[in-house]
Design a protein around this motif. Structure first.
Motif, mmCIF file in Angstrom:
data_model
loop_
_atom_site.group_PDB
_atom_site.id
_atom_site.type_symbol
_atom_site.label_atom_id
_atom_site.label_comp_id
_atom_site.label_asym_id
_atom_site.label_seq_id
_atom_site.Cartn_x
_atom_site.Cartn_y
_atom_site.Cartn_z
ATOM 1 N N VAL A 89 0.831 -1.212 0.000
ATOM 2 C CA VAL A 89 0.000 0.000 0.000
ATOM 3 C C VAL A 89 0.864 1.259 0.000
ATOM 4 C CG1 VAL A 89 -1.995 -1.092 1.036
ATOM 5 C CG2 VAL A 89 -0.218 -0.151 2.519
ATOM 6 N N TRP A 90 2.168 1.088 -0.179
ATOM 7 C CA TRP A 90 3.084 2.211 -0.339
ATOM 8 C C TRP A 90 3.748 2.112 -1.710
ATOM 9 C CZ3 TRP A 90 3.878 -1.447 3.664
ATOM 10 C CH2 TRP A 90 4.826 -2.438 3.373
ATOM 11 N N HIS A 91 4.504 3.132 -2.070
ATOM 12 C CA HIS A 91 5.142 3.178 -3.383
ATOM 13 C C HIS A 91 6.451 2.401 -3.400
ATOM 14 C CE1 HIS A 91 7.330 5.689 -6.659
ATOM 15 N NE2 HIS A 91 6.763 4.636 -7.211
ATOM 16 N N ALA A 137 11.204 13.755 0.005
ATOM 17 C CA ALA A 137 10.081 13.693 0.941
ATOM 18 C C ALA A 137 9.805 15.054 1.583
ATOM 19 C CB ALA A 137 10.358 12.661 2.027
ATOM 20 N N ASP A 138 8.571 15.230 2.026
ATOM 21 C CA ASP A 138 8.172 16.434 2.756
ATOM 22 C C ASP A 138 8.133 16.214 4.255
ATOM 23 O OD1 ASP A 138 7.591 17.939 0.357
ATOM 24 O OD2 ASP A 138 5.740 16.768 0.181
ATOM 25 N N ALA A 214 -2.371 15.529 3.711
ATOM 26 C CA ALA A 214 -2.961 15.602 2.371
ATOM 27 C C ALA A 214 -2.025 16.307 1.379
ATOM 28 C CB ALA A 214 -4.298 16.334 2.430
ATOM 29 N N GLY A 215 -1.746 15.630 0.257
ATOM 30 C CA GLY A 215 -0.928 16.210 -0.795
ATOM 31 C C GLY A 215 0.568 16.197 -0.535
ATOM 32 N N PRO A 243 -2.083 11.352 1.058
ATOM 33 C CA PRO A 243 -0.780 11.933 0.697
ATOM 34 C C PRO A 243 -0.547 11.778 -0.794
ATOM 35 C CG PRO A 243 -0.481 9.754 1.664
ATOM 36 C CD PRO A 243 -1.948 10.085 1.806
ATOM 37 N N SER A 244 0.315 12.615 -1.365
ATOM 38 C CA SER A 244 0.611 12.478 -2.793
ATOM 39 C C SER A 244 1.511 11.276 -3.052
ATOM 40 C CB SER A 244 1.277 13.746 -3.324
ATOM 41 O OG SER A 244 2.542 13.948 -2.709
#
Length: 262
Positions: A89-91, A137-138, A214-215, A243-244
């Motif tokens: 479920v993650w990239h 990453a943010d 979000a985003g 999240p983006s």
């Protein structure tokens, strides 16, 4: 002496660590202590050259989705059969070290004894292994522990790792976007199916997480990737905040059933 040390750690090339940074790992100025044996070391060292040489770093090629190491002949950027059949479920996922006898001592020194002396070294290893996802990453979100365990232990080791990464990369982290609402038993002796059942419904997105994530490009951070059950439960919870991008980074990764109990 410096020349002898440089020759004894050829793995530094794999990590992409230059000599000056390597010296910062082994230390030169202050009394040091081995994170593995507890023995005194020259300078501010945390690992002896012999201990460093025993570390099993996860290097390409590995599964891009779960960081499982492949045989050397495989191409880069592939995914393993398990991830192809059941995509995470993650990239992407990155891990610095194979979880084995020597790595377990580093993890358990941090997790069970609260030894923070190696955090700057751990941040160095994490940056070398996961720089491609960390630098884009943010926000880093450490996997939380239940409030009862936090009160007993006094710290969350994943939070400490996140703080060490912030010191190194100036990458923000937030321990209050997700909380553990279920006080699950220790998973050290559970198999994959039991671990999934153990963490079902264990995590909850907070109002802060809903508003902040979000985003954003998120890193979910933990000390050890075992079966992925806890990481999956956390990631599913975080995905509700849209999240983006969501990647996973861990200090170590279990790759064989014979690895020690966590």
């Amino acid at each position: 002496m410096a020349g002898d040390m440089d020759r004894s750690v050829p793995s530094a090339k794999v990590l992409g660590v230059d000599r000056e940074r390597l010296r910062s790992l082994f230390g030169w100025l202050n009394p040091g202590q081995s994170l593995v044996s507890g023995d005194s070391l020259a300078g501010n060292a945390r690992l002896s050259p012999e201990e460093f040489a025993q570390l099993n770093f996860i290097c390409q090629p590995f599964c891009d989705s779960c960081a499982l190491p492949f045989e050397r002949g495989e191409e880069h950027g592939l995914i393993c059969a398990a991830c192809a059949a059941h995509p995470p479920v993650w990239h992407q996922a990155r891990s610095a070290l194979v979880y084995d006898d020597i790595t377990s001592r580093l993890v358990l020194s941090l997790k069970r004894r609260g030894n923070r002396n190696g955090l700057s070294v751990f941040a160095e290893f994490l940056t070398s292994a996961a720089g491609d996802v960390l630098t884009t990453a943010d926000l880093v979100i450490p996997v939380p522990i239940h409030s009862r365990r936090l009160a007993m232990r006094g710290f969350n080791q994943a939070g400490w790792l996140a703080a060490a990464l912030k010191d190194k990369l100036s990458l923000p982290y937030d321990e209050f976007c997700i909380r553990r609402v279920k006080a699950t038993p220790s998973q050290g002796h559970l198999n994959a199916r039991q671990r999934r059942a153990n963490v079902a419904g264990a995590f909850e997105l907070t109002k802060r997480g809903t508003e902040r994530i979000a985003g954003m490009r998120i890193i979910l951070l933990d000390d050890v990737y075992t079966t992925g059950a806890t990481l999956t439960a956390c990631a599913r919870t975080l995905q509700r905040a849209r999240p983006s991008n969501l990647d996973v980074v861990t200090f170590a990764r279990v790759v064989a059933p014979a690895n020690p109990t966590i």
